[in-house]
Scaffold this active site. Structure first.
Site, PDB file in Angstrom:
ATOM      1  N   VAL A 256       0.890  -1.381   0.052  1.00  0.00           N
ATOM      2  CA  VAL A 256       0.049   0.022  -0.062  1.00  0.00           C
ATOM      3  C   VAL A 256       0.915   1.046   0.081  1.00  0.00           C
ATOM      4  O   VAL A 256       1.698   1.461   0.982  1.00  0.00           O
ATOM      5  CB  VAL A 256      -0.972   0.104   1.276  1.00  0.00           C
ATOM      6  CG1 VAL A 256      -1.739   1.295   1.175  1.00  0.00           C
ATOM      7  CG2 VAL A 256      -1.795  -1.341   1.292  1.00  0.00           C
ATOM      8  N   LYS A 257       0.687   1.980  -0.949  1.00  0.00           N
ATOM      9  CA  LYS A 257       1.544   3.168  -1.322  1.00  0.00           C
ATOM     10  C   LYS A 257       0.720   4.263  -0.337  1.00  0.00           C
ATOM     11  O   LYS A 257      -0.380   4.813  -0.872  1.00  0.00           O
ATOM     12  CB  LYS A 257       1.622   3.341  -2.720  1.00  0.00           C
ATOM     13  CG  LYS A 257       2.948   4.328  -3.042  1.00  0.00           C
ATOM     14  CD  LYS A 257       3.036   4.169  -4.445  1.00  0.00           C
ATOM     15  CE  LYS A 257       4.339   5.246  -4.925  1.00  0.00           C
ATOM     16  NZ  LYS A 257       4.350   5.319  -6.510  1.00  0.00           N
ATOM     17  N   VAL A 258       1.525   5.024   0.307  1.00  0.00           N
ATOM     18  CA  VAL A 258       0.794   5.782   1.339  1.00  0.00           C
ATOM     19  C   VAL A 258       1.536   7.508   1.099  1.00  0.00           C
ATOM     20  O   VAL A 258       2.775   7.411   1.313  1.00  0.00           O
ATOM     21  CB  VAL A 258       0.796   5.750   2.596  1.00  0.00           C
ATOM     22  CG1 VAL A 258       0.006   6.578   3.536  1.00  0.00           C
ATOM     23  CG2 VAL A 258      -0.026   4.477   2.508  1.00  0.00           C
TER      24      VAL A 258
END
Length: 218
Positions: free
Chosen positions: A86-88
């Site tokens: 998950v890219k945050v």
């Protein structure tokens, strides 16, 4: 050093995979838009397609910018495939979300990192990867590769397990500079990866070998 390709283009991903050196993929909303992939469901199906090709880490970015929204989206993305990371974004609510995901065993990539301070907070929160943007810093006359080196030194000094994923790489030269800086991963366009193969002496040597072979086998 691991190689990720920075694209949502399936043909380019397949080509990099077939080369035998691809370890993962990074994507973002801009790359999805470039491929004309519209709508949440279509984008998520696309992520699964990428995972099926690569069988390695695939960074899929949340769109929400609030904590609750990022947590909700991140859990949905992580459920798509075990390879999803998950890219945050590196904002306050993003750091909070990374801390939450870390506690849930969900891997994360903290993106849009432009300083050692941001990288420190990402590591403290438990990010799997941190993505300093090399090219974008160079664009404003700052030292992108220098930032990569500084983050690597900081993480090694404090024994943080977060991996440094050098992003916004524009060229083969950038890749090698990030290698020398100690980055764990370089995510880059296919052209930069293939550019590592290029050297005039290789071409000249191959041409000479083939010419000599023909002379003795005619």
């Amino acid at each position: 050093m691991k190689f990720f390709i920075d694209t949502a283009n399936l043909d380019q991903i397949r080509e990099a995979h077939d080369l035998g050196v691809l370890d993962g993929v990074t994507t973002n909303p801009s790359l999805m838009a470039k491929e004309g992939i519209k709508g949440v469901e279509n984008q998520r199906r696309h992520y699964v397609e990428i995972c099926n090709i690569v069988q390695g880490d695939v960074s899929a970015e949340v769109i929400a910018t609030d904590y609750e929204g990022m947590v909700r989206e991140g859990k949905e993305l992580a459920a798509l495939n075990p390879h999803i990371v998950v890219k945050v974004p590196c904002i306050a609510d993003g750091i909070k979300a990374i801390k939450h995901f870390s506690g849930q065993g969900i891997r994360t990539n903290c993106t849009l990192v432009f300083s050692t301070g941001q990288a420190l907070l990402a590591a403290k929160a438990g990010a799997t990867y941190v993505s300093p943007f090399v090219g974008r810093l160079d664009d404003i006359c700052e030292d992108g590769v220098g930032l990569v080196a500084d983050i690597v030194r900081m993480y090694r000094f404090y024994n943080y397990p977060t991996q440094v994923l050098a992003a916004s790489i524009r060229s083969s030269k950038h890749i090698m500079e990030c290698v020398e800086a100690g980055a764990d991963v370089a995510t880059c366009p296919l052209s930069a990866i293939k550019g590592l193969l290029n050297h005039p002496l290789t071409d000249a040597g191959l041409k000479k070998f083939l010419e000599d072979y023909k002379k003795v086998n005619e």
